[in-house]
Design an enzyme around this catalytic site. Structure first.
Site, mmCIF file in Angstrom:
data_model
loop_
_atom_site.group_PDB
_atom_site.id
_atom_site.type_symbol
_atom_site.label_atom_id
_atom_site.label_comp_id
_atom_site.label_asym_id
_atom_site.label_seq_id
_atom_site.Cartn_x
_atom_site.Cartn_y
_atom_site.Cartn_z
ATOM 1 N N GLU A 1 0.855 -1.198 0.000
ATOM 2 C CA GLU A 1 0.000 0.000 0.000
ATOM 3 C C GLU A 1 0.884 1.238 0.000
ATOM 4 O OE1 GLU A 1 -2.800 -0.491 3.185
ATOM 5 O OE2 GLU A 1 -3.705 -2.264 2.258
ATOM 6 N N HIS B 1 -3.060 3.905 4.948
ATOM 7 C CA HIS B 1 -3.254 2.706 4.127
ATOM 8 C C HIS B 1 -3.640 3.102 2.706
ATOM 9 C CE1 HIS B 1 -3.387 -0.481 7.342
ATOM 10 N NE2 HIS B 1 -3.553 0.602 8.085
ATOM 11 N N GLU C 1 -7.537 5.750 4.172
ATOM 12 C CA GLU C 1 -7.466 4.890 2.993
ATOM 13 C C GLU C 1 -7.422 5.774 1.745
ATOM 14 O OE1 GLU C 1 -7.292 1.644 2.996
ATOM 15 O OE2 GLU C 1 -8.046 0.973 4.942
#
Length: 685
Positions: free
Chosen positions: A307, A428, A510
């Protein structure tokens, strides 16, 4: 604030000088220290020579298990396209197979999305690469995801993506298809030079890149013995060692004001001797009063090695914190002591893994009860968080030094807004949902929960790519189990450390690998450093876009507590936004069966924050418009005229090469609405 403990290079030299003695114990695999910690022993590393073309994945973060020539169609759709001439003509075509995480061992698992390899000797040829065994990211590639490439001149130093992100670009031709239910991804590249060309699943960031970037920061911000209160305190150390024996680094950044000559204890339980003073030793049972008035702000990244957008978000955050000519950065340093872990899983990064470590473990599921020998990073990280929770409190409350007595589930925890952990953000990337968004916890107290939602909303007002509507703060997202390994999210960093400390502001960020659903229009007020940015067609994310998200996260922290010296959102608007969100939380909790989601539409009426609150989302055909010069965007709001003196700093200090125009002119408005001009604006923030 206390100083940190031992010097970085002192610890690092001890690690590698004693690595064989302290790591190669009976029953553990031997490391080949003479070959970059055993690159060639990993299944994802190799060298091939096919028709005069050399392919290699034998480097930090490389992954390619096998490669061979291909002459036949790979699927029915591919066969039709070849007959009808829909795909580029090629000189060479390869079938490529990536290595799953921990391939060929008892810890092998199904994570096989990451690839990274180098091609040499294909000058003048058009080559097709067929990735034969990737995880099924059909949705991601259908939305336009493309691998990235970088050209490197042989005989010169390898460019560092943390310092030269513009060297990497996305490939132009990508084709995703299936054969007998197996997902395939093909891409083409024409080699116009004789130089090396690197290809990767996404913008890579190796351990070497990160280390050299930190080396440069440390040299620039070395803390002087004779210092003033305006100086920046920058310290680098080793948190612990990974299973493969690699150092897990920890950075501390803050203001030098109020710093003492005392040193904080260390959390490195598995470093070579002489061991530093441990934070959980008996002589550290008593928490000391925090006289600096600063709470801890924890940032961590790359627990999942593939990631990579997390590293670029981290770069944006660190660079913003270290600004010397920005009042916002100075305010952040005066309010918080930043603790930063750049790479939590260096073993996975070096090996070319996508999600797991050197034992095939998803480390983001072991923070609740980590094993000191099997999950050393999780154990040291948990010890660090509990120390910060106890010793960085501003209320002077005495918290016992008994980490095992802390809450282990939602029902038993007690929320603690006075926790020494003021903020924690774990970085992430996401392969399914588009955009950048936050996961937060479903807090017990409605006021605390409303404040976390307010923070997410204000972050969207400071970042063009933060999607507030995609953020999730549900209890289901705290305890649901993974489909693949059935491990609960209660073991994740976000949930486990919420149980440990009770701190409200603990989040997971994210970022999509490819793009977002739409972009926010960033407003400008009171001397902000950028002009208003109107909505524009979607862009493919680059490292600089991820860095922009990182800056937005920090600006949102200042806004939520109304201490931003250069706010984009007026304090009165923040107060009004808090009230609206609080009412929506009350409505949501009074009717839990309705599952009413709090979105930008029902909490921002009457506020002039950004496009999410003022304008409807673009229609599907508008979102798909290409970013090209001369392309206008429909329903673009008028640009607010702002005196030129309040738009930006002097030209000499700008990071963007294009000249700045006066937004009061019609030509300037037209320029701001075009694709390339829009994308260059991010460098100013």
């Amino acid at each position: 604030m206390k100083r940190r403990h031992l010097e970085y290079f002192q610890i690092r030299s001890l690690i590698f000088d004693n690595l064989r003695e302290f790591y190669n114990a009976p029953g553990t695999p031997l490391l080949d220290l003479s070959s970059d910690l055993g690159f060639m022993s990993y299944p994802g590393k190799g060298n091939w020579l096919i028709d005069g073309v050399e392919i290699s994945s034998c480097f930090d973060s490389g992954n390619l298990k096998s490669i061979e020539l291909n002459d036949n169609p790979l699927s029915d759709e591919d066969a039709v396209d070849r007959r009808q001439g829909r795909r580029p003509e090629v000189d060479l075509e390869f079938r490529c197979v990536v290595a799953p995480d921990m391939a060929g061992t008892e810890f092998e698992n199904g994570n096989k999305s990451w690839f990274h390899f180098r091609v040499t000797g294909a000058h003048g040829k058009t080559v097709r690469f067929n990735m034969m065994n990737l995880n099924r990211h059909q949705k991601l590639y259908n939305q336009g995801m493309a691998p990235v490439f970088m050209v490197h001149q042989q005989g010169t130093e390898m460019p560092n993506i943390m310092l030269e992100p513009e060297r990497w670009n996305r490939v132009c031709s990508v084709f995703s298809h299936t054969s007998d239910g197996v997902f395939l991804m093909s891409f083409w590249h024409t080699f116009t030079t004789a130089e090396d060309v690197y290809f990767s699943f996404s913008y890579p960031c190796s351990v070497e890149d990160t280390t050299k970037w930190i080396d440069k920061l440390e040299k620039k911000h070395r803390f002087p013995e004779e210092h003033s209160s305006s100086d920046i305190y920058f310290h680098r150390e080793i948190l612990c060692r990974s299973i493969d024996g690699r150092p897990v680094e920890l950075l501390t950044i803050s203001s030098a004001e109020g710093i003492t000559d005392e040193v904080e204890p260390n959390f490195a339980h598995n470093l070579p001797p002489p061991f530093p003073e441990r934070a959980d030793e008996e002589n550290n049972n008593d928490a000391e009063e925090n006289k600096s008035g600063q709470k801890a702000f924890m940032i961590s990244a790359r627990v999942h090695p593939g990631e990579t957008p997390a590293s670029h978000v981290l770069r944006g955050m660190v660079d913003f914190i270290l600004r010397t000519d920005d009042k916002r950065s100075a305010t952040l340093r005066s309010r918080y002591v930043f603790k930063i872990i750049p790479i939590l899983n260096p073993d996975g990064v070096v090996r070319g893994h996508y999600r797991t470590d050197a034992r095939g473990q998803n480390l983001n599921r072991f923070y609740l009860n980590p094993d000191v020998s099997l999950q050393p990073q999780c154990f040291a990280y948990r010890q660090l968080i509990y120390y910060l929770h106890r010793n960085y409190r501003l209320d002077g409350k005495d918290i016992p030094n008994d980490i095992d007595s802390t809450a282990q589930d939602y029902d038993s925890l007690v929320e603690d807004k006075e926790s020494g952990v003021g903020f924690l953000i774990d970085l992430h990337a996401h392969a399914a949902k588009r955009g950048a968004f936050l996961f937060g916890n479903r807090l017990k107290l409605a006021d605390y929960h409303a404040e976390t939602l307010c923070y997410a909303r204000l972050t969207a007002a400071n970042s063009a790519h933060m999607d507030f509507d995609a953020c999730c703060f549900s209890q289901r997202n705290m305890n649901m189990k993974d489909k693949r390994d059935q491990l609960s999210k209660e073991g994740s960093c976000r949930v486990a450390f919420y149980y440990l400390t009770g701190s409200p502001h603990i989040y997971t960020l994210e970022c999509n690998y490819n793009t977002g659903r739409y972009q926010n229009a960033i407003s400008s007020r009171d001397g902000a450093l950028t002009p208003p940015i109107p909505p524009a067609p979607l862009v493919k994310y680059t490292p600089d876009h991820y860095a922009e998200v990182g800056r937005g996260l920090l600006c949102g922290v200042l806004d939520v507590f109304t201490v931003n010296p250069i706010p984009r959102v007026a304090p009165q608007q923040v107060k009004s936004l808090r009230g609206q969100i609080s009412r929506q939380v009350e409505i949501q909790r009074s009717n839990p069966s309705q599952r009413r989601k709090i979105t930008s539409k029902n909490v921002s009426s009457g506020l002039s924050l950004d496009r999410l609150s003022q304008y409807e989302k673009p229609k599907r055909f508008e979102r798909s418009l290409p970013v090209a010069s001369g392309t206008k965007v429909v329903r673009t709001p008028p640009v607010k005229e702002v005196p030129p003196g309040r738009l930006s700093r002097p030209i000499a200090s700008r990071t963007c090469s294009d000249r700045f125009v006066n937004p009061s002119s019609s030509n300037a408005r037209e320029t701001l609405r075009t694709g390339p001009s829009f994308t260059t604006r991010f460098g100013h923030r």
